[in-house]
Enzyme design. Structure first.
Site, mmCIF file in Angstrom:
data_model
loop_
_atom_site.group_PDB
_atom_site.id
_atom_site.type_symbol
_atom_site.label_atom_id
_atom_site.label_comp_id
_atom_site.label_asym_id
_atom_site.label_seq_id
_atom_site.Cartn_x
_atom_site.Cartn_y
_atom_site.Cartn_z
ATOM 1 N N SER A 191 10.362 17.344 1.293
ATOM 2 C CA SER A 191 10.928 17.828 0.033
ATOM 3 C C SER A 191 9.996 18.823 -0.648
ATOM 4 O O SER A 191 10.454 19.738 -1.347
ATOM 5 C CB SER A 191 11.254 16.662 -0.898
ATOM 6 O OG SER A 191 10.094 15.915 -1.202
ATOM 7 N N LEU A 235 12.445 11.015 -8.751
ATOM 8 C CA LEU A 235 12.998 9.777 -9.266
ATOM 9 C C LEU A 235 11.968 8.653 -9.157
ATOM 10 O O LEU A 235 11.387 8.448 -8.091
ATOM 11 C CB LEU A 235 14.250 9.375 -8.486
ATOM 12 C CG LEU A 235 15.380 10.401 -8.437
ATOM 13 C CD1 LEU A 235 16.559 9.836 -7.658
ATOM 14 C CD2 LEU A 235 15.814 10.801 -9.842
ATOM 15 N N VAL A 263 6.135 15.500 2.412
ATOM 16 C CA VAL A 263 5.978 16.875 2.899
ATOM 17 C C VAL A 263 7.313 17.601 2.996
ATOM 18 O O VAL A 263 7.402 18.799 2.693
ATOM 19 C CB VAL A 263 5.237 16.891 4.261
ATOM 20 C CG1 VAL A 263 6.031 16.176 5.342
ATOM 21 C CG2 VAL A 263 4.911 18.315 4.681
ATOM 22 N N CYS A 286 21.291 4.252 -1.321
ATOM 23 C CA CYS A 286 20.494 5.076 -2.222
ATOM 24 C C CYS A 286 21.022 6.515 -2.235
ATOM 25 O O CYS A 286 21.185 7.124 -3.292
ATOM 26 C CB CYS A 286 19.035 5.038 -1.794
ATOM 27 S SG CYS A 286 17.905 5.877 -2.921
ATOM 28 N N MET A 306 12.477 16.020 -5.235
ATOM 29 C CA MET A 306 11.122 15.941 -4.703
ATOM 30 C C MET A 306 10.645 14.488 -4.677
ATOM 31 O O MET A 306 10.434 13.880 -5.726
ATOM 32 C CB MET A 306 10.177 16.801 -5.538
ATOM 33 C CG MET A 306 10.581 18.280 -5.570
ATOM 34 S SD MET A 306 9.455 19.282 -6.597
ATOM 35 C CE MET A 306 7.944 19.207 -5.611
ATOM 36 N N CYS A 349 11.629 1.601 1.180
ATOM 37 C CA CYS A 349 10.596 1.847 0.167
ATOM 38 C C CYS A 349 10.252 0.620 -0.662
ATOM 39 O O CYS A 349 9.111 0.464 -1.095
ATOM 40 C CB CYS A 349 11.023 3.004 -0.740
ATOM 41 S SG CYS A 349 12.518 2.692 -1.716
#
Length: 386
Positions: free
Chosen positions: A29, A48, A27, A116, A23, A213
């Site tokens: 996940s 995470l 929206v 990632c 999660m 990110c």
């Protein structure tokens, strides 16, 4: 239930099937976790923390820090599942951010989202899911997992081509694929939003995550400079014919195929055709100099039938995607100096080292066969060195 299998293809009733839902606080996940809970599965949500949300510069559309962790926790409370936050900051910095900086400094163009998925999410988090006794791990990626004739998982492009994330998941191994599930692979984004509203999720109207990110404002160079102080040393901008056209303030500001922001004017359109990082040179030339006949790969991953070596020996026909925004192009596999290689049917433009070369079945199916990172190119015009 079909032939004793639940909707995830596991031979257990849903209530006896533990699923770890990754999660992110977005929206997609969140809908995955809510769907699985509604179907009766034993769902455990895990989020995470990938960088220090106290120090990180928060921007609209970021993920895995600050508000997103808060949103994921709230969704878990809403749907009634246990939720855990794992501090993977040091792993993320070492395996993704450091690699990002070093790849840029070498003159290549990195894709940290692939790293990632390849390391933190599908290696470290997946191991945690096993430790929790999970039968599967589910994510909100737009990709399909289908069961092949041999009973093992196959990776297929998403039904909604505009949302397909197969380019970023080529490094998924067969063992990982057997454990992973992607409940959104057959759904368009509009239906996912509708499901979020149906479940009454607070994140139903939350914007999608954008860009990388850990890059606050889209400036990759600023992040590299922060991770590698002094990396912005300048050098020369050189034409293919040897003319020195100007100076630049660091190779980290340039990528193959770039036209804008070169800071030189010669009366002809110029593009970055090569980055000579050791000598701090940015080499520019006309658009046709970007054309390549093929490429060779490093860190290859194969999840197709047989082996990659066999496919290269046979000159197997494939479709290959060299940028996430491009459609796969007809090609064949082979070897270049003993390394797995792809040879395009028609020259391809702007193929950059460090990007991914993702392979798809050429027979009209949607199956992902694997791929690798682009280690070098085979020029269509010998004026450009590979």
């Amino acid at each position: 239930m079909v032939d004793g299998l639940n909707s995830l293809g596991i031979p257990k009733p849903p209530e006896e099937t533990r699923v770890v839902a990754a999660m992110s606080g977005g929206v997609d996940s969140s809908v995955v976790a809510a769907l699985l809970k509604a179907q009766g599965y034993d769902v455990v949500g895990i989020t995470l923390q990938l960088y220090d949300h106290g120090a990180a510069i928060q921007k609209k559309g970021a993920c895995c820090a600050g508000q997103d962790i808060h949103d994921a926790r709230n969704v878990a409370d809403e749907i009634g599942i246990p939720h855990y936050v794992l501090d993977y900051e040091s792993r993320f910095k070492e395996q993704v951010m450091e690699d990002f900086a070093d790849t840029y400094l070498s003159g290549s163009t990195p894709i940290p989202c692939i790293r990632c998925n390849q390391t933190v999410k599908f290696q470290d988090l997946l191991a945690t899911a096993h430790d929790l006794g999970a039968d599967a791990m589910a994510t909100g990626h737009y990709i399909r997992r289908e069961t092949g004739a041999d009973g093992r998982g196959e990776l297929h492009r998403a039904a909604d081509a505009s949302r397909d994330q197969s380019y970023f998941l080529f490094a998924t191994t067969q063992d990982q694929l057997d454990f992973l599930r992607f409940p959104l692979g057959n759904l368009p984004k509009t239906e996912v939003r509708a499901l979020a509203e149906h479940f009454g999720l607070l994140v139903a109207d939350k914007p999608d995550s954008q860009d990388i990110c850990f890059v606050p404002d889209g400036s990759y160079a600023n992040v590299v400079e922060k991770l590698r102080p002094g990396s912005g040393r300048g050098g020369e901008i050189v034409h293919l014919d040897g003319r020195v056209l100007g100076e630049h303030n660091g190779v980290i500001h340039y990528t193959i195929g770039q036209r804008r922001g070169l800071g030189v004017a010669t009366g002809e359109p110029l593009f970055v055709v090569k980055i000579d990082a050791p000598n701090r040179k940015v080499i520019v030339g006309p658009r046709e100099a970007l054309l390549t006949a093929g490429l060779w790969m490093e860190e290859p991953n194969w999840i197709g039938p047989g082996s990659l070596h066999e496919a290269c020996e046979a000159g197997a026909r494939v479709l290959v995607r060299v940028r996430s925004t491009r459609e796969p192009k007809p090609s064949r596999l082979g070897f270049h100096d003993g390394r797995p290689a792809v040879f395009f049917d028609a020259p391809e433009e702007g193929v950059a080292r460090g990007q991914a070369s993702v392979l798809y079945d050429a027979e009209g199916s949607t199956r992902v066969l694997g791929g690798g990172f682009i280690a070098g190119t085979i020029p269509a015009d010998e004026r450009v060195a590979a």
